[in-house]
Write an enzyme that holds these catalytic residues in place. Structure first.
Site, short mmCIF file in Angstrom:
data_model
loop_
_atom_site.label_atom_id
_atom_site.label_comp_id
_atom_site.label_asym_id
_atom_site.label_seq_id
_atom_site.Cartn_x
_atom_site.Cartn_y
_atom_site.Cartn_z
NE ARG A 80 -3.32 5.66 0.70
CZ ARG A 80 -2.93 6.48 1.66
NH1 ARG A 80 -2.59 7.70 1.38
NH2 ARG A 80 -2.90 6.08 2.91
CB THR A 81 -3.91 -0.60 -2.10
OG1 THR A 81 -4.64 0.25 -1.22
CG2 THR A 81 -4.03 -2.03 -1.62
CE LYS A 122 -7.97 -1.41 -25.37
NZ LYS A 122 -6.80 -2.11 -24.84
NE ARG A 164 -8.63 -1.78 -3.58
CZ ARG A 164 -8.30 -0.61 -3.06
NH1 ARG A 164 -8.76 0.51 -3.58
NH2 ARG A 164 -7.53 -0.55 -1.99
CG HIS A 176 -8.74 -2.88 2.13
ND1 HIS A 176 -7.69 -3.72 1.75
CD2 HIS A 176 -8.33 -1.61 1.81
CE1 HIS A 176 -6.73 -2.97 1.22
NE2 HIS A 176 -7.09 -1.71 1.24
#
Ligand SMILES: [Zn+2]
Lengths: 312, 199, 440
Positions: free
Chosen positions: A56-57, A84, A106, A136
């Site tokens: 979504r973001t 990784k 994020r 946020h």
């Protein structure tokens, strides 16, 4: 305007108002228009650096950047070196080498965007798209934008935020931004889901949802993860939704024009009933649309001009 | 002609501005053979009230409502990266849109021509007018692009170091156009950004 | 070895005296000493302290030689004025057998910068499940007397009770890293207003205090001594104070960083300030200083915890806990305790040498430490210039690691020289002035 958007608390009243006003213009410019692309960020590169999955973001930021004609590069945890175990630093150095102008990050670790912005690894502007249980800020901006569109200026408005405040970056950013905008915020949660020191936050705190809803202009329901149950934050989902969920009876305690918000994704039946989520006063779908406008505004203000901050 | 307290010279007073707008209104109607299909778009900030005044005058002459709106060109400018990001102004396209209309762009000062270049690009994103015309209250010269105005309130020869300030009742309490002497480098940044483009 | 004559040193901060070192021992002490052929050191203005003893050092060898080795760690110790360090057991392999502790002890002997006293693990592999062979480690060449699972808490009350009892047989002591594990799952910083704001998982004071309270009661119950590592909260101070008032056999340490730094430093998410137990509040810092001054807290121990660059050059959650401490310890103590008038230099000698040696039981035996500065005692000495001010520069550290929280800070005092049984293990600059009898 600030160089990085790391915390909603970094925005002055002028900055916050500028973002919201700019988002208003972005909405006017793109709503219902055949052409949805502005040339403003042509030649600029925005990297979506998502160490934590959030379609979504990421999609919202991607759409916002593309509508401003920026080149968008997505780095997600899946299918790239991020999964990784490449370090934040190495990733940052790679982005710098690619010539990123803006990095939307994020991360599951609180403060990771601070490290990106302050450790000298990169020169790009950093936008915090959600860090751990910290903040946020663009979510808070889109919430404020949505409320402002319906309620007018937010100074003096009564906003109730309900749920897992302890683990919520949305709640932290909203409390800071709404305080700056002059709104009166009340947090409602079981005591186990409130952080220590919340009494020093610029808001009120209540354990009684019915009480807090009377006279509210808007209520924001936070997602509650059922995993919290096993960690003994509350006894059962049933007890939680009985005490802290929003149903039609509770909605009727608010003035009829009061808004219902939720940052999504919702647990229907847990913190909010389907009936309320789909009610006429629910602006939950609109929040998603507005997210794009607010993120366009943020990207425009941070990336369109020079990198200096000498002028207002 | 008089001087205001700051030492700037007034080159147009309120009456001059009113006369210029009346004349331009007539010119626009004459050129268009009436007011049919006209859409006036002011370029913020001061082009917008000017567009509204022109629309009133045209309506008074022709007896029909002329759609009027605003077109902010900030996000289309080619000098965005030369300074910090600016706040956006309102863009307001009249409900009928601009497709197949005669769009008249209205601005206060024509200088380098870059604002009008940006406006033409912005217009492209909104629709396809049959024709685009340009009205400016003042043309101060020093064009950097092949752009000219169709209707000009007054041509004012200037040096590059001078600045032209348009005052309008809607934003400044009174009408007038000032020419500021080059002696002092001090400028009000907001004024500079709103009414002219630095070459 | 040529005799060394230290002239006009203020022993423990007292009046200037000469100290004659000959054959590894203090051969003379007094005004106007002379000795033909001795190398002289002009120590006017310098403080002479007994060689410092650290009860809590992480030397990382074996296993993490990229962070520190016995060689580099003990060199850092010598630079900090230390002549003996207790090497914590959380190495890889864990120091839970006689073999590993003897290896570490031997590496220390070979390096020669400071005596290394290995700490033995309390439980096998630090797993908190069953006792390691404490007796074997005690009887080994390393002569272990201090046992600790440091890094982890011996949280099982029954196991802790048994460990406390068992080490009585060889006069050992359990050094407890007091951290209730369930209350600190995923903990990242001091729990308080700031942790709530920063969204970092809190490490509440009560998680330390609950264990401190339990362990002093256990120690009293079984009649054993217990040592509390890196005490960090005001509440822990109060518990230890109460215990001591009741005559219970508890000793406690505080780290230099907990005497100086507060949790406010975490606000920028810079992992240099990430340490366990976490930096606490100014209120806690004040209580710790006061407790160190009045003897409630017995000693300063560094908890020197080297980490390679990549363990700190990352996001907060992913970063390792720990800070360097050996080279800066005395400066921090001077800054926080001496310059504030809370402790005199005799007090510093007690908290950083006599008391830790006593607790670690290395104040007696073949190579004793923490002995008085007196004729006939081993010449373990540190010469300190309290008048200097230094801006801390990590790149000059003797440690292999660079994770000092004091980078860029101005701290007072310099260790000018350190002597281990008469041999200089550190000299800040050329300090020997010639030979006695001639000009100095
Ligand atoms: Zn420890």
């Amino acid at each position: 305007m600030i160089r990085h958007l790391l915390s909603a608390g970094d925005l002055s009243l002028d900055d916050a108002t500028l973002v919201l006003d700019t988002a208003d213009e972005m909405a006017r410019l793109t709503e219902g228009r055949a052409v949805k692309k502005l040339p403003t960020l042509r030649g600029r590169t925005v990297v979506n650096l998502f160490f934590e999955d959030s379609t979504r973001t990421r999609t919202s930021f991607e759409l916002a950047a593309k509508r401003l004609s920026a080149d968008v590069v997505n780095f997600s945890a899946k299918g790239s070196s991020l999964s990784k175990g490449e370090s934040l630093k190495d990733t940052a150095l790679t982005l710098e080498a690619m010539g990123a102008d803006g990095v939307v990050v994020r991360h599951s670790a609180s403060g990771a965007p601070y490290r990106l912005a302050t450790s000298g690894w990169i020169n790009a502007c950093v936008v915090n798209a959600g860090d751990g249980t910290h903040e946020h800020p663009t979510q808070a901006l889109l919430d404020a934008f949505t409320m402002r569109r319906h309620l007018g200026e937010l100074a003096g408005k009564r906003i109730v935020i309900v749920g897992d405040v302890l683990h919520s970056r949305v709640a932290r950013s909203n409390v800071l931004l709404l305080a700056t905008l002059g709104a009166k915020v009340t947090l409602v949660a079981p005591p186990t889901l409130l952080p220590k020191g919340v009494d020093h936050w610029p808001c009120g705190v209540s354990y009684d949802l019915d009480d807090a809803l009377a006279g509210a202009d808007a209520v924001m329901m936070l997602r509650v993860q059922s995993e919290r149950m096993s960690a003994a934050f509350f006894p059962s989902a049933r007890e939680y939704s009985r005490r802290y969920g929003l149903d039609s009876r509770r909605q009727s305690l608010m003035p009829p024009e009061a808004l219902v918000l939720h940052p999504g994704p919702m647990n229907r039946g847990m913190e909010i009933t389907a009936e309320v989520a789909d009610s006429a006063r629910s602006v939950i779908v609109e929040q998603v649309t507005n997210g794009v406008y607010v993120r366009m505004a943020v990207l425009y203000l941070m990336l369109a001009g020079t990198n200096t901050t000498e002028e207002a | 002609m008089s001087r205001d307290l700051t030492g700037a010279r007034e080159v147009l007073d309120g009456d001059d501005v009113a006369r210029a707008l009346t004349r331009i209104a007539h010119e626009v109607v004459e050129r268009n053979k009436g007011a049919t299909d006209l859409v006036l778009l002011g370029i913020p900030k001061r082009g917008v009230p000017l567009a509204h005044r022109l629309a009133q005058r045209i309506s008074a002459v022709e007896g029909i409502e002329v759609p009027v709106g605003a077109l902010d060109v900030t996000m289309y400018r080619d000098d965005l990266r030369l300074r910090p990001a600016r706040a956006l102004e309102h863009t307001e396209i009249p409900p009928g849109g601009v497709d197949d209309r005669i769009v008249v762009l209205v601005d206060d000062v024509l200088f380098s021509g870059r604002t009008i270049r940006a406006a033409l690009t912005a217009l492209e994103d909104i629709g396809r007018p049959r024709a685009v015309r340009l009205v400016v209250l003042v043309d101060r010269g020093h064009r950097q692009l092949p752009i000219r105005a169709d209707h000009v309130g007054k041509n004012i020869p200037t040096s590059l170091a001078e600045s032209v300030k348009v005052r309008l009742t809607e934003s400044d309490g009174h009408d007038g156009v000032l020419l500021d002497k080059p002696a002092r480098e001090q400028r009000e940044p907001a004024e500079t950004a709103a009414s002219e483009v630095q070459p | 070895m040529t005799p060394i004559l230290i002239q006009n040193a203020r022993v423990l901060g007292g009046d200037p005296q000469d100290i004659l070192i000959d054959d590894g021992v203090i051969a003379g002490l007094g005004a106007g000493l002379g000795k033909d052929g001795a190398t002289t050191i002009d120590a006017a203005g310098l403080i002479a302290l007994p060689g410092l003893v650290d009860l809590h050092t992480h030397l990382r060898e074996p296993g993490r030689e990229d962070a520190e080795t016995v060689e580099t760690g003990t060199l850092a110790a010598a630079r900090g004025g230390f002549t003996a360090v207790h090497a914590m057991a959380n190495t890889d392999p864990v120091a839970d057998t006689a073999g590993v502790v003897e290896q570490v002890w031997r590496l220390g002997r070979e390096a020669g910068h400071a005596d290394v006293r290995p700490v033995g693990a309390v439980t096998v592999g630090l797993k908190g499940e069953r006792l390691a062979e404490l007796g074997a480690m005690a009887e080994s060449a390393a002569g272990v007397r201090v046992f600790s699972d440091d890094g982890l808490c011996v949280h099982d009350a029954q196991l802790m009770r048994r460990a406390l009892e068992y080490v009585k047989a060889f006069d050992g002591v359990i050094a407890q890293h007091a951290q209730e594990p369930r209350l600190t799952e995923g903990a990242q910083m001091n729990e308080g207003e700031l942790s709530g704001r920063l969204g970092l998982r809190g490490w509440p004071s009560v998680a330390e205090e609950a264990i401190v309270a339990r362990d002093v009661l256990l120690a009293a119950h079984v009649g054993s001594r217990v040592h509390i590592c890196h005490l960090s909260t005001k509440g822990s101070v109060e518990i230890v104070r109460l215990a001591k008032e009741r005559g219970l056999p508890v000793t406690a340490e505080v780290t230099p960083h907990h005497l100086l730094l507060t949790d406010e430093l975490v606000a920028g998410y810079d992992p240099r300030y990430k340490v366990n137990p976490p930096l606490r509040t100014a209120d806690d810092v004040a209580a710790l200083r006061e407790a160190l001054a009045d003897g409630t807290i017995d000693i300063v121990a560094t908890d020197h915890a080297p980490h390679p660059v990549e363990a700190k050059d990352c996001e907060w959650d992913a970063a390792a806990f720990g800070m360097l401490g050996l080279e800066t310890a005395l400066s921090v103590v001077q800054h926080t305790m001496v310059d504030t008038g809370l402790l005199d230099w005799a007090g510093v000698a007690d908290r950083l040498s006599f008391a830790p040696a006593r607790i670690g039981r290395c104040d007696t035996g073949g190579v004793p430490h923490g002995r008085p500065v007196a004729v006939g005692e081993p010449a373990n000495l540190a010469l300190v210039d309290p008048s200097t001010t230094t801006t801390i520069d990590p790149s000059t550290s003797a440690s292999l690691s660079r994770n000092t929280p004091y980078e860029g800070m101005k701290l007072p005092g310099t260790v000018v020289a350190t002597f281990l049984r008469g041999r200089p293990t550190h000299q800040a600059h050329q300090i020997t002035g010639g030979t006695a009898g001639g000009n100095t």
